[in-house]
Scaffold this motif. Structure first.
Motif, short mmCIF file in Angstrom:
data_model
loop_
_atom_site.label_atom_id
_atom_site.label_comp_id
_atom_site.label_asym_id
_atom_site.label_seq_id
_atom_site.Cartn_x
_atom_site.Cartn_y
_atom_site.Cartn_z
N ARG A 14 0.84 -1.21 0.00
CA ARG A 14 0.00 0.00 0.00
C ARG A 14 0.87 1.25 0.00
NH1 ARG A 14 -5.25 0.59 1.86
NH2 ARG A 14 -6.01 2.70 1.51
N GLN A 15 1.97 1.22 0.73
CA GLN A 15 2.88 2.36 0.76
C GLN A 15 3.49 2.60 -0.61
OE1 GLN A 15 5.84 2.23 3.85
NE2 GLN A 15 7.19 3.63 2.77
N LEU A 16 3.90 1.53 -1.29
CA LEU A 16 4.47 1.67 -2.62
C LEU A 16 3.44 2.20 -3.61
CD1 LEU A 16 6.59 -1.61 -2.80
CD2 LEU A 16 7.45 0.73 -2.56
N ASN A 17 2.20 1.72 -3.49
CA ASN A 17 1.14 2.23 -4.36
C ASN A 17 0.91 3.72 -4.13
OD1 ASN A 17 0.74 -0.31 -5.45
ND2 ASN A 17 -0.99 -0.81 -4.10
N THR A 18 0.94 4.12 -2.87
CA THR A 18 0.76 5.53 -2.53
C THR A 18 1.88 6.37 -3.12
OG1 THR A 18 -0.37 4.92 -0.48
CG2 THR A 18 0.50 7.17 -0.63
N GLN A 19 3.11 5.92 -2.98
CA GLN A 19 4.24 6.66 -3.52
C GLN A 19 4.17 6.75 -5.04
OE1 GLN A 19 7.54 4.49 -1.75
NE2 GLN A 19 7.79 6.06 -0.18
N SER A 20 3.73 5.67 -5.66
CA SER A 20 3.59 5.67 -7.12
C SER A 20 2.56 6.69 -7.57
CB SER A 20 3.19 4.27 -7.60
OG SER A 20 2.95 4.26 -9.00
N ALA A 21 1.44 6.75 -6.88
CA ALA A 21 0.40 7.73 -7.22
C ALA A 21 0.90 9.15 -7.00
CB ALA A 21 -0.85 7.47 -6.38
N GLU A 35 -7.59 8.14 -15.13
CA GLU A 35 -6.24 8.36 -15.66
C GLU A 35 -5.18 7.84 -14.70
OE1 GLU A 35 -7.13 12.49 -18.18
OE2 GLU A 35 -6.57 12.57 -16.05
N LEU A 36 -5.37 8.11 -13.42
CA LEU A 36 -4.40 7.67 -12.43
C LEU A 36 -4.39 6.15 -12.33
CD1 LEU A 36 -2.34 8.70 -10.38
CD2 LEU A 36 -4.17 8.80 -8.69
N SER A 37 -5.55 5.53 -12.44
CA SER A 37 -5.63 4.07 -12.39
C SER A 37 -4.86 3.45 -13.54
CB SER A 37 -7.10 3.64 -12.44
OG SER A 37 -7.21 2.23 -12.52
N LYS A 38 -5.01 3.99 -14.74
CA LYS A 38 -4.30 3.47 -15.90
C LYS A 38 -2.80 3.65 -15.76
CE LYS A 38 -8.02 4.15 -19.28
NZ LYS A 38 -8.45 4.92 -20.48
N ARG A 39 -2.38 4.79 -15.26
CA ARG A 39 -0.94 5.09 -15.16
C ARG A 39 -0.27 4.26 -14.07
NH1 ARG A 39 0.42 10.27 -17.05
NH2 ARG A 39 2.56 9.77 -16.40
N THR A 40 -0.98 3.98 -12.99
CA THR A 40 -0.38 3.21 -11.89
C THR A 40 -0.53 1.70 -12.08
OG1 THR A 40 -2.44 3.31 -10.62
CG2 THR A 40 -0.77 5.03 -10.19
N GLY A 41 -1.51 1.31 -12.90
CA GLY A 41 -1.78 -0.11 -13.05
C GLY A 41 -2.63 -0.68 -11.94
N LEU A 42 -3.18 0.17 -11.10
CA LEU A 42 -4.04 -0.27 -10.00
C LEU A 42 -5.49 -0.33 -10.47
CD1 LEU A 42 -2.63 2.02 -7.15
CD2 LEU A 42 -2.08 -0.39 -7.55
N ASP A 49 -9.10 4.30 -3.10
CA ASP A 49 -8.67 4.18 -1.70
C ASP A 49 -7.40 4.99 -1.45
OD1 ASP A 49 -10.78 2.56 -1.05
OD2 ASP A 49 -9.65 0.68 -1.24
N VAL A 50 -6.43 4.87 -2.37
CA VAL A 50 -5.17 5.61 -2.22
C VAL A 50 -5.42 7.11 -2.24
CG1 VAL A 50 -3.00 6.18 -3.38
CG2 VAL A 50 -3.66 3.79 -3.11
N VAL A 51 -6.23 7.57 -3.18
CA VAL A 51 -6.50 9.01 -3.28
C VAL A 51 -7.26 9.51 -2.05
CG1 VAL A 51 -7.82 10.75 -4.57
CG2 VAL A 51 -6.42 9.08 -5.79
#
Length: 369
Positions: A14-21, A35-42, A49-51
């Motif tokens: 979750r921390q890595l996903n947050t940093q990626s976003a 757009e953010l979902s496509k760019r992060t692959g999440l 949830d991250v946002v």
């Protein structure tokens, strides 16, 4: 501080996903969840949830709907560059300067104070503490809104922020600069040599911002140096890279003596030379001749793209640059560009901010500069 972003109960993933976003939002401006979902692959649900976490922790903000948009517009989010701040401090022989910026490097406050050249450690640190306090007041911020600080000063400074050796500032050798300011500010503090930090500022927002390899001369009442190789500040194995001024044959130890003709201040001598005074012009030529010896040695060793003249004497670049180019032409196989810094007296403080911001971004985004 990275834990503060992700939250203590979140998994490493979750921390890595947050940093990626955060990295994507920082570099791309406002983005929709799709757009953010496509760019992060999440997945969209994970992205939401991250946002939501980042909104709660004030690292991002939702943009207002576009005026006149038809239908229900998609929500858009952007990174908040004002969510955290960094401080840069320059402690010199006669003056202390400080600047505070947001995460984009926008200066929000600045302050400076005078200090006697022969002032001891306690007095100089007291002036520095006052300048930092004034800078915070000028920016309207508190120490709780800082995420890091950088400090620049003369001398050999080790990776822990301790002054290993200083011959220019009284009682400075042995001082833990990072420890002093860390205790007062309550944030991570890094410290480095002033010439290196001025070079870092030049690479960040000066004439060398597109140069991968350059030599920076901090020219003033003493001569300092910063080396950038392959786009990165070069410190050397023991942090003593570029201390060529310690070699008498390099000419830097005696160079400034030429500018003390008849007891005049360097600025007065430069003004007289500019007005055509022959004795002053001769003194300037002797100064540049000595300055060029160590500079040529570095040029021959590194083959840099450019040499940048900074520091207080860069105000007299109209007198110095052509003379320096000619001397390098005599001594070097290939003379690089010789340019004057445009950053003025804040170059070291700005470099100190950049040092702090690099550390903040490592903790915040999980990437090195």
């Amino acid at each position: 501080m990275a834990e503060a972003i992700a939250g203590g109960d979140l998994s490493r993933l979750r921390q890595l996903n947050t940093q990626s976003a955060l990295r994507l939002l920082r570099g791309a401006g406002a983005m929709t969840l799709t757009e953010l979902s496509k760019r992060t692959g999440l997945s969209r649900a994970s992205t939401e949830d991250v946002v939501d976490d980042l909104l709660a922790q004030r690292w991002v903000v939702e943009e207002p709907p576009v005026a006149g948009a038809m239908g229900r517009p998609a929500r858009r989010f952007r990174f908040r560059s004002d969510a955290a701040h960094a401080l840069g401090v320059d402690i010199g022989g006669h003056r202390v300067r400080a600047v505070i910026t947001d995460l984009d490097g926008t200066v929000l406050g600045r302050a400076q104070g005078e200090v006697d050249a022969d002032a001891g450690r306690d007095r100089r640190l007291a002036v520095a503490d006052d300048v930092v306090a004034e800078c915070l007041r000028a920016s309207g911020l508190t120490t709780g809104q800082l995420w890091g600080a950088g400090v620049g000063s003369s001398g050999l400074i080790d990776p822990t922020g301790k002054v290993v050796l200083s011959v220019d500032i009284p009682e400075w050798t042995g001082l833990g600069l990072a420890d002093h300011f860390g205790a007062r500010l309550g944030v991570p503090v890094l410290a480095d040599n002033d010439g290196r930090l001025a070079a870092l500022a030049e690479r960040w927002r000066g004439v060398a911002r597109y140069a991968e390899d350059f030599v920076y001369l901090l020219a003033g009442l003493r001569t300092g140096l910063g080396l950038v190789i392959g786009g990165r500040l070069h410190r050397g194995f023991g942090g003593a890279a570029g201390e060529i001024g310690a070699l008498p044959a390099a000419g830097w130890i005696r160079a400034q003596e030429h500018l003390r003709r008849g007891g005049a201040e360097a600025g007065d001598l430069f003004a007289a030379a500019r007005a055509g005074d022959r004795g002053s012009l001769a003194a300037v030529r002797r100064y540049v001749r000595d300055l060029s010896v160590g500079t040529a040695a570095l040029v021959l060793t590194l083959d840099p793209q450019m040499v940048v003249l900074g520091g207080g004497f860069s105000r007299s670049a109209d007198l110095l640059l052509d003379l320096l180019r000619r001397e390098l032409d005599k001594q070097c196989i290939r003379t690089p560009e010789v340019l004057a810094s445009q950053l003025g007296d804040e170059s070291v403080a700005l470099g100190a901010v950049r040092l702090a911001l690099d550390d903040v971004e490592l903790r915040l985004f999980g990437i090195r500069p």
